[in-house]
Scaffold this active site. Structure first.
Site, mmCIF file in Angstrom:
data_model
loop_
_atom_site.group_PDB
_atom_site.id
_atom_site.type_symbol
_atom_site.label_atom_id
_atom_site.label_comp_id
_atom_site.label_asym_id
_atom_site.label_seq_id
_atom_site.Cartn_x
_atom_site.Cartn_y
_atom_site.Cartn_z
ATOM 1 N N VAL A 99 0.852 -1.226 -0.102
ATOM 2 C CA VAL A 99 0.139 0.101 0.037
ATOM 3 C C VAL A 99 0.933 1.202 -0.153
ATOM 4 O O VAL A 99 1.993 1.359 0.765
ATOM 5 C CB VAL A 99 -0.724 -0.081 1.147
ATOM 6 C CG1 VAL A 99 -1.671 1.323 1.435
ATOM 7 C CG2 VAL A 99 -1.569 -1.185 1.344
ATOM 8 N N CYS A 100 0.340 2.354 -0.734
ATOM 9 C CA CYS A 100 1.198 3.614 -0.721
ATOM 10 C C CYS A 100 -0.048 4.727 -0.751
ATOM 11 O O CYS A 100 -1.230 4.290 -0.529
ATOM 12 C CB CYS A 100 2.121 3.583 -1.661
ATOM 13 S SG CYS A 100 1.500 3.791 -3.388
ATOM 14 N N ARG A 101 0.277 5.887 -1.192
ATOM 15 C CA ARG A 101 -0.713 6.695 -1.250
ATOM 16 C C ARG A 101 -1.679 6.723 -2.426
ATOM 17 O O ARG A 101 -2.773 6.726 -2.267
ATOM 18 C CB ARG A 101 -0.072 8.278 -1.444
ATOM 19 C CG ARG A 101 -1.065 9.465 -1.341
ATOM 20 C CD ARG A 101 -0.416 10.599 -1.281
ATOM 21 N NE ARG A 101 0.217 11.175 -2.668
ATOM 22 C CZ ARG A 101 -0.645 11.666 -3.628
ATOM 23 N NH1 ARG A 101 -1.548 11.832 -3.623
ATOM 24 N NH2 ARG A 101 -0.074 11.775 -4.989
#
Length: 96
Positions: free
Chosen positions: A59-61
């Protein structure tokens, strides 16, 4: 590359091994409960903290950095899935 929708992560995060590759200041705003924080820039040095027999959701932005992390770890033999749209698409619970 395997992908998962943010909506599915919202309902299943208790059953998933989530790795958040955002920077510390981004994670301070809130992360998926129980997620492990390993910034993308140090993933190469900390990947030994992950188990190759365990599936992970990256997961990231917005999904860009996590897709890089997914490709990298996949090439190293890890079972990884990228969460499409990142935290911008995630509307579930978060923790600080």
């Amino acid at each position: 590359m395997k992908t998962i929708q943010a909506k599915e992560v919202e309902t299943r995060y208790n059953d998933l091994n989530v790795v958040d590759v955002r920077e510390a200041e981004e994670v301070a705003e809130g992360k998926i409960p129980g997620a492990t924080h390993i910034p993308l820039g140090v993933l190469e040095y900390r990947m030994n903290e992950l188990d190759k027999n365990t599936p992970y959701v990256m997961v990231c932005r917005s999904g860009g950095r996590s897709s890089q992390a997914t490709r990298f770890l996949q090439d190293q033999g890890y079972d990884v899935t990228n969460m499409e749209g990142g935290m911008m698409s995630y509307n579930g619970d978060t923790e600080k």
